[in-house]
Design a protein around this motif. Sequence first.
Motif, PDB file in Angstrom:
ATOM      1  N   HIS A 182       0.867  -1.191   0.000  1.00 56.00           N
ATOM      2  CA  HIS A 182       0.000   0.000   0.000  1.00 56.00           C
ATOM      3  C   HIS A 182       0.894   1.229   0.000  1.00 56.00           C
ATOM      4  O   HIS A 182       1.972   1.223   0.591  1.00 56.00           O
ATOM      5  N   GLU A 183       0.450   2.299  -0.645  1.00 56.78           N
ATOM      6  CA  GLU A 183       1.277   3.506  -0.701  1.00 56.78           C
ATOM      7  C   GLU A 183       1.502   4.108   0.684  1.00 56.78           C
ATOM      8  O   GLU A 183       2.487   4.821   0.908  1.00 56.78           O
ATOM      9  N   ASP A 184       0.612   3.843   1.634  1.00 57.79           N
ATOM     10  CA  ASP A 184       0.772   4.337   2.999  1.00 57.79           C
ATOM     11  C   ASP A 184       1.169   3.224   3.957  1.00 57.79           C
ATOM     12  O   ASP A 184       0.856   3.274   5.156  1.00 57.79           O
ATOM     13  N   ALA A 185       1.892   2.236   3.448  1.00 55.45           N
ATOM     14  CA  ALA A 185       2.243   1.064   4.257  1.00 55.45           C
ATOM     15  C   ALA A 185       2.950   1.429   5.548  1.00 55.45           C
ATOM     16  O   ALA A 185       2.664   0.855   6.606  1.00 55.45           O
ATOM     17  N   VAL A 186       3.872   2.373   5.505  1.00 57.88           N
ATOM     18  CA  VAL A 186       4.654   2.683   6.707  1.00 57.88           C
ATOM     19  C   VAL A 186       3.760   3.245   7.808  1.00 57.88           C
ATOM     20  O   VAL A 186       3.930   2.930   8.994  1.00 57.88           O
ATOM     21  N   ARG A 187       2.764   4.048   7.447  1.00 54.59           N
ATOM     22  CA  ARG A 187       1.863   4.618   8.459  1.00 54.59           C
ATOM     23  C   ARG A 187       0.852   3.580   8.950  1.00 54.59           C
ATOM     24  O   ARG A 187       0.531   3.530  10.146  1.00 54.59           O
ATOM     25  N   ILE A 188       0.367   2.750   8.041  1.00 57.82           N
ATOM     26  CA  ILE A 188      -0.557   1.684   8.437  1.00 57.82           C
ATOM     27  C   ILE A 188       0.136   0.705   9.366  1.00 57.82           C
ATOM     28  O   ILE A 188      -0.444   0.224  10.353  1.00 57.82           O
ATOM     29  N   ASN A 189       1.401   0.418   9.069  1.00 62.04           N
ATOM     30  CA  ASN A 189       2.195  -0.485   9.893  1.00 62.04           C
ATOM     31  C   ASN A 189       2.298   0.029  11.332  1.00 62.04           C
ATOM     32  O   ASN A 189       2.137  -0.722  12.301  1.00 62.04           O
ATOM     33  N   GLU A 190       2.547   1.342  11.473  1.00 60.66           N
ATOM     34  CA  GLU A 190       2.650   1.939  12.810  1.00 60.66           C
ATOM     35  C   GLU A 190       1.308   1.911  13.536  1.00 60.66           C
ATOM     36  O   GLU A 190       1.245   1.656  14.736  1.00 60.66           O
ATOM     37  N   ALA A 191       0.242   2.171  12.805  1.00 57.02           N
ATOM     38  CA  ALA A 191      -1.086   2.131  13.409  1.00 57.02           C
ATOM     39  C   ALA A 191      -1.418   0.733  13.910  1.00 57.02           C
ATOM     40  O   ALA A 191      -1.997   0.565  15.000  1.00 57.02           O
ATOM     41  N   LEU A 192      -1.049  -0.283  13.126  1.00 54.89           N
ATOM     42  CA  LEU A 192      -1.296  -1.662  13.544  1.00 54.89           C
ATOM     43  C   LEU A 192      -0.605  -1.970  14.867  1.00 54.89           C
ATOM     44  O   LEU A 192      -1.181  -2.611  15.756  1.00 54.89           O
ATOM     45  N   LYS A 193       0.633  -1.516  15.013  1.00 49.01           N
ATOM     46  CA  LYS A 193       1.366  -1.793  16.257  1.00 49.01           C
ATOM     47  C   LYS A 193       0.648  -1.196  17.464  1.00 49.01           C
ATOM     48  O   LYS A 193       0.580  -1.817  18.526  1.00 49.01           O
TER      49      LYS A 193
END
Length: 413
Positions: free
Chosen positions: A347-358
């Motif tokens: 996803h183009e916002d993978a890095v932010r989604i990844n942080e939200a998941l944590k």
Amino acid sequence: MDTEDPIARFKDRFYLNEGEIYMDGNSLGLMSKDAENSLLRVIGEWKKLGINGWSKAEVPWIYFSKELAKLMAPLVGAEEDEITIHSSTTVNIHSVIATFFKPNSKRNKILVDDLNFPTDRYAIESQLLLRGLNPEEHLVVVESKDGRTLDENGIVDKMNDGVALVFLPAVLYRSGQLLDMEYLTTEAHKRGIYIGFDCCHSAGAVPHKLSEWGVDFAVWCNYKYLNEGPGGPATIYINRKHFDKRPGMAGWMGYVPEKMFDLLNKFEPANNAGGWQMGTPHILSMAPLEGSLKMYNEAGIDNLREKSLMITDYMMYLIDNKLSQYGFIIGNPREGHRRGGHVALEHEDAVRINEALKDMGVIPDFRQPNVIRLAPVPLYISYHDVWVVVEKIKEIMDKKIYEKYEKKRGIIA
């Protein structure tokens, strides 16, 4: 599916934080009670026996690597004397390249790919430079056409007369593609080329038949799917047909065992993979692997692979049906025989989604430029866990929770 899962019971033998779903076992596997028990036993032996632990421990420490090799062999399709537990993956890459790369006027190149984990490339370029060879001329790089996967036929096309050695990943660390190791080995040998594999992302996740396929050598770490613990010693596989080779990087622990303590100045390597050991074994770091490997053999690598394929199929089904509308793409191959143990969610916002998941209790793993790696490790992840993870991603997108985060990865992604 959870009620019908024949290996569901193993989840209770791992330390899992309440309210957290751990999807990062392809980077660092979780601690099991089995691994903890073998570590505590060895710590107790050191406490009581001191130096006598080398000969009088339950598994005498001098033979510890050998004992672990017996447990490891069935998981990768090797003979126990073809395996040694030693050092780190990168050191072991240096060791095998130093052994098998013997450039001459005709064959003086090493073939690699452009998607492998960078440490492999660093080590190989170092080995070329040590021999006075320019990596720009003596490194043959197979480039990916899509930035995700490699074409095996394209790799074979690069196996020309100048190539002395091929070194490739078994599973690509970013996309999770599983290469056809048997086919590549056969084609390399037809051309008189040695071939080895980095199995860091496949050992413990995918059954191998290294000896049957005729793979010349392989290396892998044991702290991912094999749950050894952070920084635990890695593994070297040497096909028995090469036991007559002199190890490229020698040390006293690689000496013929019965003569090791004669402390002679002339090196005489052990006539098995043990000859590729260099220094004193890291006993405390190796200890958890004993408990973990025993559990792996109890569960059965074929059972683990069967569940792994089913649970990643289920995850991809949920992604297709619940997340595709938000711009998510599955970057790993769909076919079971072409993928390892994780799903590469792009996803183009993978890095932010990844942080939200944590922050929502899911431990994923981000890889540049746009990949969230999700590893539903079959020993401790349930089908319900997978459903919860996808629902949380959907919530992050519906509520735009990811917008609270900076579009910047942490030091450790």
